[in-house]
Design a protein around this motif. Structure first.
Motif, PDB file in Angstrom:
ATOM      1  N   PRO A  36      49.721  11.776 -22.075  1.00 19.76           N
ATOM      2  CA  PRO A  36      49.104  12.727 -21.155  1.00 19.76           C
ATOM      3  C   PRO A  36      48.822  12.090 -19.791  1.00 19.76           C
ATOM      4  O   PRO A  36      48.909  10.883 -19.630  1.00 19.76           O
ATOM      5  N   VAL A  37      48.446  12.912 -18.829  1.00 20.12           N
ATOM      6  CA  VAL A  37      48.003  12.415 -17.533  1.00 20.12           C
ATOM      7  C   VAL A  37      46.801  11.496 -17.766  1.00 20.12           C
ATOM      8  O   VAL A  37      45.914  11.803 -18.568  1.00 20.12           O
ATOM      9  N   SER A  38      46.752  10.381 -17.027  1.00 21.12           N
ATOM     10  CA  SER A  38      45.890   9.265 -17.403  1.00 21.12           C
ATOM     11  C   SER A  38      44.396   9.597 -17.462  1.00 21.12           C
ATOM     12  O   SER A  38      43.697   9.096 -18.308  1.00 21.12           O
ATOM     13  N   ASN A  39      43.878  10.423 -16.607  1.00 22.55           N
ATOM     14  CA  ASN A  39      42.440  10.686 -16.636  1.00 22.55           C
ATOM     15  C   ASN A  39      42.105  12.012 -17.312  1.00 22.55           C
ATOM     16  O   ASN A  39      40.980  12.502 -17.209  1.00 22.55           O
ATOM     17  N   HIS A  40      43.070  12.587 -17.994  1.00 25.47           N
ATOM     18  CA  HIS A  40      42.833  13.876 -18.642  1.00 25.47           C
ATOM     19  C   HIS A  40      42.186  13.682 -19.997  1.00 25.47           C
ATOM     20  O   HIS A  40      42.420  12.682 -20.690  1.00 25.47           O
ATOM     21  N   LEU A  41      41.395  14.683 -20.394  1.00 22.99           N
ATOM     22  CA  LEU A  41      40.630  14.574 -21.632  1.00 22.99           C
ATOM     23  C   LEU A  41      41.014  15.625 -22.670  1.00 22.99           C
ATOM     24  O   LEU A  41      40.653  15.484 -23.835  1.00 22.99           O
ATOM     25  N   TYR A  42      41.676  16.676 -22.227  1.00 22.56           N
ATOM     26  CA  TYR A  42      42.037  17.772 -23.128  1.00 22.56           C
ATOM     27  C   TYR A  42      43.545  17.773 -23.309  1.00 22.56           C
ATOM     28  O   TYR A  42      44.295  17.710 -22.322  1.00 22.56           O
ATOM     29  N   PHE A  43      43.971  17.871 -24.549  1.00 23.10           N
ATOM     30  CA  PHE A  43      45.393  17.763 -24.858  1.00 23.10           C
ATOM     31  C   PHE A  43      45.807  18.962 -25.710  1.00 23.10           C
ATOM     32  O   PHE A  43      45.018  19.471 -26.521  1.00 23.10           O
ATOM     33  N   LEU A  46      49.772  26.082 -29.994  1.00 26.88           N
ATOM     34  CA  LEU A  46      49.617  25.535 -31.342  1.00 26.88           C
ATOM     35  C   LEU A  46      48.197  25.007 -31.563  1.00 26.88           C
ATOM     36  O   LEU A  46      47.500  25.416 -32.493  1.00 26.88           O
ATOM     37  N   VAL A  47      47.768  24.075 -30.675  1.00 26.77           N
ATOM     38  CA  VAL A  47      46.532  23.358 -30.949  1.00 26.77           C
ATOM     39  C   VAL A  47      46.008  22.737 -29.671  1.00 26.77           C
ATOM     40  O   VAL A  47      46.779  22.421 -28.759  1.00 26.77           O
ATOM     41  N   ASN A  48      44.666  22.595 -29.586  1.00 26.05           N
ATOM     42  CA  ASN A  48      44.145  21.724 -28.555  1.00 26.05           C
ATOM     43  C   ASN A  48      43.189  20.709 -29.160  1.00 26.05           C
ATOM     44  O   ASN A  48      42.644  20.896 -30.250  1.00 26.05           O
ATOM     45  N   PHE A  49      43.000  19.611 -28.444  1.00 20.78           N
ATOM     46  CA  PHE A  49      42.414  18.397 -28.986  1.00 20.78           C
ATOM     47  C   PHE A  49      41.539  17.783 -27.917  1.00 20.78           C
ATOM     48  O   PHE A  49      41.948  17.648 -26.761  1.00 20.78           O
ATOM     49  N   TYR A  50      40.317  17.426 -28.294  1.00 22.72           N
ATOM     50  CA  TYR A  50      39.386  16.824 -27.333  1.00 22.72           C
ATOM     51  C   TYR A  50      38.468  15.872 -28.070  1.00 22.72           C
ATOM     52  O   TYR A  50      37.991  16.197 -29.175  1.00 22.72           O
ATOM     53  N   ASN A  51      38.236  14.742 -27.487  1.00 28.96           N
ATOM     54  CA  ASN A  51      37.284  13.774 -28.034  1.00 28.96           C
ATOM     55  C   ASN A  51      37.602  13.441 -29.496  1.00 28.96           C
ATOM     56  O   ASN A  51      36.690  13.334 -30.328  1.00 28.96           O
ATOM     57  N   GLU A  87      40.694  23.827 -31.399  1.00 32.96           N
ATOM     58  CA  GLU A  87      41.150  25.135 -31.872  1.00 32.96           C
ATOM     59  C   GLU A  87      42.622  25.038 -32.215  1.00 32.96           C
ATOM     60  O   GLU A  87      43.341  24.174 -31.701  1.00 32.96           O
ATOM     61  N   LYS A  88      43.041  25.914 -33.129  1.00 35.08           N
ATOM     62  CA  LYS A  88      44.441  25.940 -33.523  1.00 35.08           C
ATOM     63  C   LYS A  88      44.846  27.374 -33.798  1.00 35.08           C
ATOM     64  O   LYS A  88      44.006  28.219 -34.126  1.00 35.08           O
ATOM     65  N   SER A  89      46.126  27.645 -33.674  1.00 33.22           N
ATOM     66  CA  SER A  89      46.628  28.992 -33.902  1.00 33.22           C
ATOM     67  C   SER A  89      47.197  29.097 -35.317  1.00 33.22           C
ATOM     68  O   SER A  89      47.285  28.100 -36.047  1.00 33.22           O
TER      69      SER A  89
END
Lengths: 110, 113
Positions: free
Chosen positions: B25-32, B46-51, B56-58
């Motif tokens: 990911p972009v280097s200072n980004h936190l949400y994927f 599909l999905v998001n990912f944090y910390n 959440e997922k579909s």
């Protein structure tokens, strides 16, 4: 049902002309992004709007959350503008997922 | 603009095998995020990912799918076992905050045979 309705599905333009793409939303959206997907499949960020209008070169986009639509205007079309354009919006209700429109395939001819 | 890198660009895998798609990911980004696009069709979340956690997922994020980002290395999507219907282009994306512009990689074209 679909929360993002994009039109038209296809658009043919001659160089130098212009047109508009539109996305209607069936739920309240927090923000909208517009992308161009090129022939290699890459998604190029065009605009991110939480409200109002932005302009970048020959492209202009508007997002009206209250009236639930967004538009992308192309003016003075060039051959490199060919590709598929997607809007993607983030609902207020729910999580962070972007909901994509079905895309508009733009073909610019000389 | 900010770049999200995806490796590999293409992957062919036998049905039933495991596959791992990698994303830088972009280097200072936190949400994927991972999205799936079947040829000629619209992009689907599909999905998001944090910390370190799935936020959440579909419904498309089947039990055979998993994501992780061990210690700041690649953000990965693993499919085990793969099925024919998993053939698609998988796009990784990232953002700096939960409600800001999202940037996408060039995608990994997965073909399950």
């Amino acid at each position: 049902g679909d929360q993002v309705e994009q039109s038209p599905s296809a658009l043919s333009l001659h160089e130098g002309t212009g047109s508009a793409l539109r996305c209607n939303f069936t739920t309240t959206m927090r923000a909208v992004q517009w992308f161009q997907q090129n022939s290699r499949g890459s998604l190029i960020n065009l605009f991110y709007l939480a409200s109002g209008t932005k302009e970048n070169g020959r492209l202009k986009s508007t997002f009206n959350s209250k009236e639930s639509y967004s538009t992308l205007h192309i003016r003075d079309a060039q051959l490199e503008d060919s590709g598929t354009y997607f809007c993607a919006a983030e609902p207020y209700q729910g999580g962070r997922a972007l909901i994509f429109g079905t895309g508009t395939t733009v073909s610019v001819s000389p | 603009g900010p770049k999200v890198l995806q490796i590999p660009s293409h992957q062919i895998i036998d049905m039933g095998q495991m596959v791992t798609l990698n994303c830088d990911p972009v280097s200072n980004h936190l949400y994927f995020y991972w999205y799936k696009q079947i040829l000629g069709q619209q992009m689907e979340f599909l999905v998001n990912f944090y910390n370190g956690k799935v936020m959440e997922k579909s419904k498309l994020f089947k039990d055979q799918f998993s994501v992780e980002r061990p210690d700041g290395s690649y953000f990965t999507l693993k499919i085990q076992p793969t099925a024919l219907e998993d053939s698609a282009v998988y796009f990784c994306a990232s953002s700096s905050d939960s409600h800001t512009e999202v940037f996408f990689g060039k995608g990994t074209r997965l073909t399950v045979v």
